[in-house]
Design an enzyme around this catalytic site. Sequence first.
Site, PDB file in Angstrom:
ATOM      1  CB  CYS A   1     -34.850  24.601 -18.124  1.00  0.00           C
ATOM      2  SG  CYS A   1     -35.685  25.905 -18.906  1.00  0.00           S
TER       3      CYS A   1
ATOM      4  CG  HIS B   1     -37.890  21.690 -20.749  1.00  0.00           C
ATOM      5  ND1 HIS B   1     -38.122  21.963 -19.243  1.00  0.00           N
ATOM      6  CD2 HIS B   1     -37.931  23.004 -21.142  1.00  0.00           C
ATOM      7  CE1 HIS B   1     -38.359  23.229 -18.789  1.00  0.00           C
ATOM      8  NE2 HIS B   1     -37.817  23.965 -20.070  1.00  0.00           N
TER       9      HIS B   1
ATOM     10  CD  GLU C   1     -38.915  18.353 -18.201  1.00  0.00           C
ATOM     11  OE1 GLU C   1     -39.326  19.668 -17.990  1.00  0.00           O
ATOM     12  OE2 GLU C   1     -37.819  18.252 -18.590  1.00  0.00           O
TER      13      GLU C   1
END
Length: 209
Positions: free
Chosen positions: A85, A189, A191
């Site tokens: 990001c 992202h 995650e």
Amino acid sequence: MTETVALIDYGAGNLRSVANALRVAGARSVAVTSDPGVVRAADRVVLPGVGAFKACIDALRAIPHMVDAMEERVFVGGAPFLGVCVGMQLLADRGLEHGVTEGLGWIGGEVQAIERTDPAIKIPHMGWNDVAPMHHSDGARLIEPGEAYFLHSYHFVAEDGHHVAAMTDHGGGLVAAVARDNVLGVQFHPEKSQEYGLSLLSRFLEWKP
């Protein structure tokens, strides 16, 4: 010998989620660190980032010798690097959020505001969207077609199209990933991208550029 992933803590990242995702993806040793010495000794380096470009780069540079340690480990030592990001955006020459701010300059380009080309297009670009690898880029072999989770109002405009590893579409094409040699940056992202994101992190952990 167990590899160590240095996850850089400069107060501007979703550290716990990224660290947990790296472990689920197969990392045996994740060091969440603001110590340049740990970065210099790491096998792989990850730079997360959430927030404004200027605030993030200022916070990173505020850690004595951290940028030097990153450049030494990545460019001299050849450690694979992943920016996530805003951590990807900081690789650019400059960011245009809240004025012009110098970036790391690792991949030529600048970070510009996403333009609203259609009233139906929402900014920030938030939620799940397609990721399309650009196969002219060496880094594209780490990126698979699929859907990932995005959250950003600014986007990376690369000077050299060969550094664009993947694109997405939000009222027009936006860069989803950049790559150069042993450096990879993703706008989305991992995650937060469930199986797609974990698969990418797993490939990063096995990457031998």
